[in-house]
Design a protein around this motif. Structure first.
Motif, PDB file in Angstrom:
ATOM      1  N   VAL A 178     -43.171 -24.832 -25.449  1.00  0.00           N
ATOM      2  CA  VAL A 178     -43.722 -25.085 -26.779  1.00  0.00           C
ATOM      3  C   VAL A 178     -43.810 -26.599 -26.943  1.00  0.00           C
ATOM      4  N   PHE A 179     -45.027 -27.094 -27.129  1.00  0.00           N
ATOM      5  CA  PHE A 179     -45.286 -28.527 -27.253  1.00  0.00           C
ATOM      6  C   PHE A 179     -45.453 -28.856 -28.735  1.00  0.00           C
ATOM      7  N   ILE A 180     -44.544 -29.682 -29.271  1.00  0.00           N
ATOM      8  CA  ILE A 180     -44.548 -30.039 -30.693  1.00  0.00           C
ATOM      9  C   ILE A 180     -44.540 -31.560 -30.803  1.00  0.00           C
ATOM     10  N   ALA A 181     -45.345 -32.089 -31.726  1.00  0.00           N
ATOM     11  CA  ALA A 181     -45.346 -33.536 -31.942  1.00  0.00           C
ATOM     12  C   ALA A 181     -43.943 -33.999 -32.293  1.00  0.00           C
ATOM     13  N   GLN A 182     -43.510 -35.034 -31.591  1.00  0.00           N
ATOM     14  CA  GLN A 182     -42.180 -35.588 -31.835  1.00  0.00           C
ATOM     15  C   GLN A 182     -42.221 -36.399 -33.120  1.00  0.00           C
ATOM     16  N   ALA A 183     -41.095 -36.441 -33.836  1.00  0.00           N
ATOM     17  CA  ALA A 183     -41.004 -37.316 -35.010  1.00  0.00           C
ATOM     18  C   ALA A 183     -41.222 -38.743 -34.523  1.00  0.00           C
ATOM     19  N   GLU A 184     -41.431 -39.652 -35.431  1.00  0.00           N
ATOM     20  CA  GLU A 184     -41.726 -41.032 -35.066  1.00  0.00           C
ATOM     21  C   GLU A 184     -40.830 -41.505 -33.930  1.00  0.00           C
TER      22      GLU A 184
END
Length: 191
Positions: A178-184
């Protein structure tokens, strides 16, 4: 027999409600989320599912200590990971293995759930996300909603989900990534 039937009915209702929530357009789910730690989510899911893994003698754990922070509502991420791990435990033969992992790759947190079960044939991988779909010849009990819930949550949070063999050399098992945008970048995950 009656008790097992009641339990299956309760489980089906729970999963239908989870699918409805995941597919809804609730304003609270679209509100900006505080960064949450993938490792913290893993610990919570493992605490809940360890009894099921123990009953089936499944070696359940987390590989490595890397963590990542993602901006996703905690309940949604818990539901996504819980459904993946629950499926992995149910489809892995007794005495098998289920491993969770997380890594960071080009600004994305990549959550992995790898099992030593039978895997999913490449031709079936698109269909397994359909509600109530079960792979041909499956002998395992379940409603066929777990991966439908995962896909619905993934779509809501902007995640990409990929299926592959858990063991590429033997073409067996299943790896769900599962590829999720990382927090800043530089945001430390909360402990």
């Amino acid at each position: 027999m009656l008790r097992r039937g009641i339990e299956r009915g309760r489980s089906l209702v729970d999963q239908l409600l989870a699918l409805a929530r995941a597919q809804g357009s609730d304003a609270a789910a679209s509100a900006p989320a505080a960064p949450c730690s993938v490792q913290v989510i893993y610990r919570r899911v493992l605490e809940d599912l360890m009894p099921l893994a123990d009953a089936r003698r499944i070696d359940l754990g987390v590989e490595g200590a890397q963590d990542a922070a993602v901006r996703v509502q905690e309940p949604e991420l818990i539901a996504l990971v819980r459904n993946l791990v629950d499926n992995a435990i149910r489809y892995t033969p007794e005495g098998g293995r289920v491993d969770l992992s997380v890594r960071v790759e080009r600004g994305l947190a990549v959550l992995g759930v790898r099992d030593s079960g039978p895997g999913i044939a490449p031709a079936e991988r698109g269909r397994v996300f359909d509600p109530f779909y079960r792979t041909p010849g499956s002998e395992h009990s379940g409603s066929g909603l777990g991966l439908a819930i995962v896909r619905a949550i993934g779509e809501r949070i902007g995640a990409r989900i990929e299926l592959d063999h858990g063991d590429a050399a033997t073409q067996s098992g299943l790896l769900v990534s599962v590829f999720i945008a990382q927090a800043e970048p530089g945001t430390a995950p909360p402990a």
